[in-house]
Design a protein around this motif. Structure first.
Motif, PDB file in Angstrom:
ATOM      1  N   ASP A 741       0.836  -1.203   0.000  1.00 49.58           N
ATOM      2  CA  ASP A 741       0.000   0.000   0.000  1.00 49.58           C
ATOM      3  C   ASP A 741       0.869   1.252   0.000  1.00 49.58           C
ATOM      4  O   ASP A 741       1.861   1.317   0.728  1.00 49.58           O
ATOM      5  CB  ASP A 741      -0.864  -0.013   1.276  1.00 49.58           C
ATOM      6  N   TYR A 742       0.457   2.221  -0.778  1.00 47.54           N
ATOM      7  CA  TYR A 742       1.152   3.507  -0.719  1.00 47.54           C
ATOM      8  C   TYR A 742       0.530   4.330   0.409  1.00 47.54           C
ATOM      9  O   TYR A 742      -0.402   5.093   0.221  1.00 47.54           O
ATOM     10  CB  TYR A 742       1.049   4.242  -2.066  1.00 47.54           C
ATOM     11  N   ASP A 743       1.023   4.127   1.572  1.00 49.70           N
ATOM     12  CA  ASP A 743       0.500   4.822   2.755  1.00 49.70           C
ATOM     13  C   ASP A 743       1.573   4.769   3.837  1.00 49.70           C
ATOM     14  O   ASP A 743       1.925   3.682   4.303  1.00 49.70           O
ATOM     15  CB  ASP A 743      -0.787   4.129   3.235  1.00 49.70           C
ATOM     16  N   PHE A 744       2.103   5.920   4.198  1.00 49.52           N
ATOM     17  CA  PHE A 744       3.199   5.948   5.169  1.00 49.52           C
ATOM     18  C   PHE A 744       2.719   6.302   6.578  1.00 49.52           C
ATOM     19  O   PHE A 744       3.511   6.677   7.424  1.00 49.52           O
ATOM     20  CB  PHE A 744       4.255   6.989   4.757  1.00 49.52           C
ATOM     21  N   THR A 759      14.333   2.800   4.972  1.00 44.93           N
ATOM     22  CA  THR A 759      13.803   3.958   5.690  1.00 44.93           C
ATOM     23  C   THR A 759      12.571   4.513   4.965  1.00 44.93           C
ATOM     24  O   THR A 759      12.311   4.174   3.799  1.00 44.93           O
ATOM     25  CB  THR A 759      14.854   5.087   5.768  1.00 44.93           C
ATOM     26  N   THR A 760      11.866   5.388   5.648  1.00 46.38           N
ATOM     27  CA  THR A 760      10.729   6.060   5.016  1.00 46.38           C
ATOM     28  C   THR A 760      11.205   6.844   3.789  1.00 46.38           C
ATOM     29  O   THR A 760      10.585   6.803   2.728  1.00 46.38           O
ATOM     30  CB  THR A 760      10.072   7.038   6.025  1.00 46.38           C
ATOM     31  N   ALA A 761      12.343   7.522   3.956  1.00 44.11           N
ATOM     32  CA  ALA A 761      12.857   8.337   2.844  1.00 44.11           C
ATOM     33  C   ALA A 761      13.176   7.452   1.638  1.00 44.11           C
ATOM     34  O   ALA A 761      12.900   7.828   0.490  1.00 44.11           O
ATOM     35  CB  ALA A 761      14.103   9.095   3.296  1.00 44.11           C
ATOM     36  N   LEU A 762      13.721   6.291   1.892  1.00 43.72           N
ATOM     37  CA  LEU A 762      14.078   5.403   0.776  1.00 43.72           C
ATOM     38  C   LEU A 762      12.801   4.878   0.104  1.00 43.72           C
ATOM     39  O   LEU A 762      12.718   4.818  -1.134  1.00 43.72           O
ATOM     40  CB  LEU A 762      14.936   4.240   1.308  1.00 43.72           C
ATOM     41  N   MET A 763      11.797   4.524   0.912  1.00 42.10           N
ATOM     42  CA  MET A 763      10.545   4.055   0.311  1.00 42.10           C
ATOM     43  C   MET A 763       9.905   5.158  -0.534  1.00 42.10           C
ATOM     44  O   MET A 763       9.378   4.895  -1.610  1.00 42.10           O
ATOM     45  CB  MET A 763       9.565   3.592   1.402  1.00 42.10           C
ATOM     46  N   GLN A 764       9.986   6.395  -0.019  1.00 46.22           N
ATOM     47  CA  GLN A 764       9.426   7.519  -0.786  1.00 46.22           C
ATOM     48  C   GLN A 764      10.161   7.646  -2.120  1.00 46.22           C
ATOM     49  O   GLN A 764       9.551   7.852  -3.164  1.00 46.22           O
ATOM     50  CB  GLN A 764       9.550   8.819   0.026  1.00 46.22           C
ATOM     51  N   TRP A 765      11.468   7.498  -2.070  1.00 42.02           N
ATOM     52  CA  TRP A 765      12.312   7.588  -3.285  1.00 42.02           C
ATOM     53  C   TRP A 765      11.902   6.500  -4.276  1.00 42.02           C
ATOM     54  O   TRP A 765      11.755   6.749  -5.466  1.00 42.02           O
ATOM     55  CB  TRP A 765      13.770   7.408  -2.830  1.00 42.02           C
ATOM     56  N   TRP A 767       8.995   4.893  -4.452  1.00 44.37           N
ATOM     57  CA  TRP A 767       7.662   5.173  -5.007  1.00 44.37           C
ATOM     58  C   TRP A 767       7.726   6.304  -6.032  1.00 44.37           C
ATOM     59  O   TRP A 767       7.088   6.237  -7.080  1.00 44.37           O
ATOM     60  CB  TRP A 767       6.689   5.556  -3.885  1.00 44.37           C
ATOM     61  N   ASP A 768       8.505   7.345  -5.710  1.00 39.34           N
ATOM     62  CA  ASP A 768       8.585   8.492  -6.631  1.00 39.34           C
ATOM     63  C   ASP A 768       9.098   8.055  -8.001  1.00 39.34           C
ATOM     64  O   ASP A 768       8.646   8.534  -9.031  1.00 39.34           O
ATOM     65  CB  ASP A 768       9.507   9.584  -6.059  1.00 39.34           C
ATOM     66  N   HIS A 769      10.066   7.160  -7.975  1.00 39.69           N
ATOM     67  CA  HIS A 769      10.619   6.716  -9.257  1.00 39.69           C
ATOM     68  C   HIS A 769       9.717   5.702  -9.949  1.00 39.69           C
ATOM     69  O   HIS A 769       9.735   5.565 -11.167  1.00 39.69           O
ATOM     70  CB  HIS A 769      12.007   6.090  -9.068  1.00 39.69           C
TER      71      HIS A 769
END
Ligand code: FAD
Ligand code: NAP
Length: 876
Positions: A741-744, A759-765, A767-769
């Motif tokens: 799920d895309y939900d942090f 990390t959260t930042a890595l997961m965001q990275w 998903w962004d890509h």
């Protein structure tokens, strides 16, 4: 921290601290407590100082850690004014040293000798310990410290008739002070542990006949005693402070750099040369530190065991005796190995005989000797070198009653429970030096003793300054520590061996692994951290106030901690700070030197048609005859990184565990090919593999999917796509720490989003890509968002406690169950997102990997007696 008011009374004690024992521990405690201004009484059963070195006066008694290491470091003057005469000092010399320390610091005036502590009772109404001794006196104290030693309670020999013998009887553990002359005598010795191994050659020098009764042979390497080797002396004298500090931070309390490589990762020649070096060096820690995996990997261990057996066979002339002396039923290093001087060669002497009790057990000791099943022996003297009720014997040997009438003996009826090996819940202000659950006997004990003494004294001093008069661990903290101690032990071979480390040497003693094997340095760090974190896990009380910061100090699996420490030490860059290309290169670099994973029957690379061109795949075939079911596997890496190479060890392991073919399929990566390229490729691959199962060596219709992380996301999505497209048929889905799920906003992101590699930042990275914002909630990106989960294949979902993705994995599991899908959970306690992929590195993940293999087998009912989800107590 929680804080409440408290009405507890604190009556005035006769002394601040009672210490029991005047060995290395008790002497240093007294010195330190006195220095801090605590009134202290030391009670000692013996009539002088020395502890171990007072009692164990048998011929040949010496230390097995070099004496330059096995000595105090707290007194800089002592360090230089005392010179050891040899590398491994004898018992008399070590005893002289301890007497010298006692004299130098005038310690004897506060020690009551010939005084055995028989009872200690905590009085809830006065908050005092009341201690009763064999002299009939009673002393009250605020704090009570047992410095009674790990090896101070001799074991009663459980041999029929042991008290019948009318000749001379000796115990190595309390040898007569005037010595013993065996000249011209027929002597028996029972026991071939360290005490037996040291005394046998010496007794053989005197006795007319010496018969050794051996139940279990031990592994010995030559001590090569003599002057301290020059390189050790140079290291010590070059920088004494740094040397001692390195010992404090080391694994075993001696400054030795651990080797990073496993025994099977080097050539046979290189390994043999290293073992020869260890044999020549004469250092006990050479054995347990021979290779990084010597006490964790049975096959590696066997190489060293066989090396030592080869040496025994080469030294001992009589092949039957040599064979009897060769240990074969336990791993080397899992009992304490022995350092010997002429031990094996003693059996070449014509008057020394070995009786193998495995073949010819003792039936009874008689008035005149020993009867075995085959033979009657007559002796003038019998020596018992039969060991100790180790680690807990001296502690439960005293009637200790804590708060609310609970006794230590009852509390520990099923094995000792301690916090840090220093304290136990229900027994306020009661400390144990080198207690169970601390490195103690698995280390150079003087280093561990100094650490404990300093921790206890610093804590008492700190509490006094804060007006606190009571300290007691919480049950939560204690249970957490006991779990951690077991977690550390369970990744090694040690608990598998019956030894005094596990209590197996004493009939009826609960069998638990007693010491802490996580290492002296890491242990010290945990103790210090407890204090720094507001005494986490302790209740503190005083001045009308009771406070507690409850919690568990070590929750990660120990090998996971080591991986995280290693990453921190290597200062790996964070992936999300790199360019995509650099991140890919770096992801491959991180794999250098990792263990390769198990062998499989066959491993072949190929290509198959994807949704938009060819995809590479790697097929792993079990060694067993086919055909086999097929598992299509998708690698992790945030839909951007990795390939079948990155997940190769995990796929090998899954192949071995599941006995199925694993086809690890690549898919197009973001950002070059963004969503939905990856699920389209994954679905195409499953289609093609299902259609070509037979030619791949598979069983048509027996197909499951599996993946790790983003790969598990694809596996879940493929199951939904296959259901919606009415094929291909998928028997099951094994989702290892899936993205669902895309939900942090879930809790696991909040608690685990930093510090556990993913990390959260890595997961965001990632998903962004991977996907445009509008696509992220598409069920092919977030399978948890699907309107309908009914009709999906059975699922096994693996989650790790310290993974930001943990809760979305659990959410998917629950959603599947709600939709009527058979779904089971493999929760992995103390693990991080990457744990299970680190085959042969994170050994504590082994149970979960076995369960995963069982789960895959369970998907294929028609094929095999899949045993489904194998329960694994250890990794939960
Ligand atoms: P101890 O030295 O055991 O002292 C405890 C004292 O407490 C004893 O004097 C005992 O009489 C007293 N006591 C116990 N119960 C009571 C009671 N109820 N009332 C009053 N007094 C009591 N470790 C190493 O690291 N390296 C080595 O080379 C090494 N060699 C060893 C050799 C032998 C033969 C043995 C038996 C052990 C060896 N050890 C070695 C372990 C050794 O026990 C420790 O290194 C260290 O000496 C322990 O010191 P301690 O003060 O904690 O305990
Ligand atoms: P140990 O290692 O426990 O050895 C006891 C021996 O007695 C074993 O061989 C044991 O056989 C045997 N035994 C016990 N009960 C028996 C029975 N009922 N019948 C027949 N055999 C029996 O004890 P230890 O030698 O005194 O050493 C204990 C520890 O003290 C060491 O491991 C070490 O830590 C320390 N120590 C160090 C040194 C040193 O070199 N510095 C010297 C002495 C002691 P099983 O194995 O079959 O039980």
């Amino acid at each position: 921290m929680t804080a409440h008011s408290s009405k507890r009374d604190f009556a005035k004690p006769q002394v601040d601290v009672v210490v029991v024992g005047a060995g290395f521990s008790g002497l240093y405690l007294l010195y330190r407590l006195r220095e801090l201004g605590f009134s202290t009484a030391v009670l000692e059963a013996a009539d002088d100082v020395g502890g171990t070195w007072y009692w164990n006066r048998y011929p040949g008694a010496r230390c097995d850690i070099q004496t330059i290491d096995y000595c105090y470091s707290f007194d800089p003057e002592l360090e230089t004014e005392w010179q050891w005469s040899e590398r491994y000092a004898t018992q008399p010399e070590i005893l002289r040293y301890l007497q010298y320390v006692a004299d130098k610091h005038e310690l004897r005036r506060d020690i009551r000798f010939s005084t055995r502590v028989e009872e200690a009772v905590w009085q809830d109404d006065t908050s005092l310990w009341s201690i009763r001794t064999s002299q009939g006196d009673e002393i009250t104290s605020r704090y009570y410290v047992m410095a009674t030693g790990c090896l101070s309670m001799p074991k009663t020999p459980e041999i029929t008739g042991h008290d019948r013998f009318l000749g001379e009887v000796y115990f190595t553990s309390h040898w007569p002070h005037k010595g013993v002359d065996f000249t011209g005598k027929q002597v028996a010795i029972i026991g071939t542990g360290s005490s037996g191994v040291q005394s046998i050659p010496m007794i053989a020098e005197q006795a007319e006949e010496l018969t050794v009764f051996q139940r279990t042979p031990c592994y010995c390497i030559p001590a090569r005693n003599g002057p301290v080797p020059a390189h050790w002396l140079a290291a010590l004298e070059g920088d004494r402070g740094a040397y001692r500090e390195a010992a404090r931070q080391s694994l075993f309390g001696v400054p030795i750099e651990p080797i990073g490589v496993g025994a099977l990762q080097v050539s046979d020649e290189e390994r043999q040369a290293r073992y020869e070096g260890i044999w020549e060096a004469g250092e006990l820690l050479g054995v347990v530190g021979a290779y990084a995996d010597i006490i964790t990997n049975a096959k590696s261990n066997e190489t060293l065991g066989e090396f030592v057996r080869g040496k025994i066979r080469a030294i001992v002339n009589d092949p039957v005796t040599a064979e009897a002396l060769c240990p074969k039923d336990f791993f080397i290093g899992t009992k304490r190995p022995c350092l010997d001087t002429n031990y094996y060669a003693s059996y070449n002497l014509p008057h020394v005989r070995l009786v193998d009790l495995r073949k010819n057990p003792i039936e009874t000791i008689t008035e005149t000797g020993i009867d075995t099943t085959d033979e009657s022996f007559a002796f003038d003297a019998i020596v018992f070198a039969t060991g100790f009720d180790a680690m807990t014997g001296a502690l439960v040997g005293v009637d200790i009653t804590g708060s609310k009438g609970i006794t230590l003996r009852d509390k520990w009826a099923h094995g000792p429970e301690t916090y840090l090996g220093l304290m136990t819940a229900g027994f306020p202000n009661f400390f144990t030096v080198t207690g169970p659950g601390s490195p103690s006997v698995l280390s150079n004990m003087v280093v561990s003793i100094e650490q404990h003494v300093e921790w206890i004294c610093d804590v008492l001093d700190d509490l006094r300054r804060k007006g606190i008069e009571l300290i007691e661990p919480t049950k939560t903290a204690e249970a957490g520590w006991v779990q951690h101690v077991n977690d550390c032990a369970n990744i090694t071979l040690l608990p598998q061996t019956n030894s005094w480390y596990t209590g197996a040497n004493v009939p009826g003693k609960p069998q638990v692994f007693l010491p802490y094997i996580g290492g002296v340095g890491p242990y010290r760090k945990a103790c210090d951290e407890v204090v720094e974190r507001d005494y986490i896990g302790f209740v503190l009380e005083g001045h009308g106030r009771r406070s507690c910061t409850d919690g568990v100090i070590r929750r990660l699996q120990p090998d996971v901690s080591m991986v995280l420490d290693m990453i921190a030490e290597l200062q790996w860059p964070r992936f999300e700070t790199l360019s995509v290309d650099d991140a890919r290169v770096f992801a491959l670099e991180t794999l250098t030197g990792r263990p390769p994973g198990p062998d499989v029957g066959e491993c072949i690379d190929g290509t198959l048609p994807g949704a938009a061109g060819k995809l590479d795949y790697r097929l792993y075939r079990p060694a067993s005859p086919g055909p086999h079911p097929i598992v299509v596997y998708f690698h992790g890496g945030g839909w951007m990184l990795g390939g079948y190479d990155t997940d190769d060890p995990l796929c090998r392991d899954l192949c071995v565990q599941s006995k199925a073919i694993i086809v690890s399929v690549d898919y197009r990566h973001a950002p070059e090919a963004r969503f939905p390229a990856a699920p389209e490729d994954a679905f195409a691959a499953v289609h093609w593999i299902a259609a070509n199962a037979e030619s791949l060596g598979g069983i048509p219709g027996e197909l499951a999917v599996c993946g790790w992380s983003a790969g598990a996301n694809l596996a879940a999505v493929v199951c939904q796509m296959a259901r919606d497209a009415a094929g291909p048929a998928i028997s099951g889905q094994l989702l290892i720490t899936p993205v669902t799920d895309y939900d942090f906003t879930r809790d696991s992101y909040k608690t685990n989003g930093e510090g556990y590699f993913l990390t959260t930042a890595l997961m965001q990275w990632f998903w962004d890509h991977y996907a445009d914002p509008a696509d992220r909630l598409d069920p092919r990106a977030s399978p948890l968002r699907a309107d309908n989960l009914a009709g999906l294949p059975p699922a096994i979902i693996v989650t790790c406690e310290f993974d930001p993705l943990r809760d979305e994995g659990i959410a998917y599991l629950e959603a599947l169950k709600t939709a009527g899908v058979a779904a089971q959970h493999i929760p992995c306690r103390g693990h991080i997102h990457s744990s299970l992929s680190l085959v042969d590195m994170v050994l504590s993940g082994a149970d979960a990997r076995v369960s995963m293999g069982g789960a895959l087998r369970g998907f294929f009912e028609a094929w095999g007696q899949g045993d489904g989800l194998e329960k694994s107590a250890r990794s939960r």
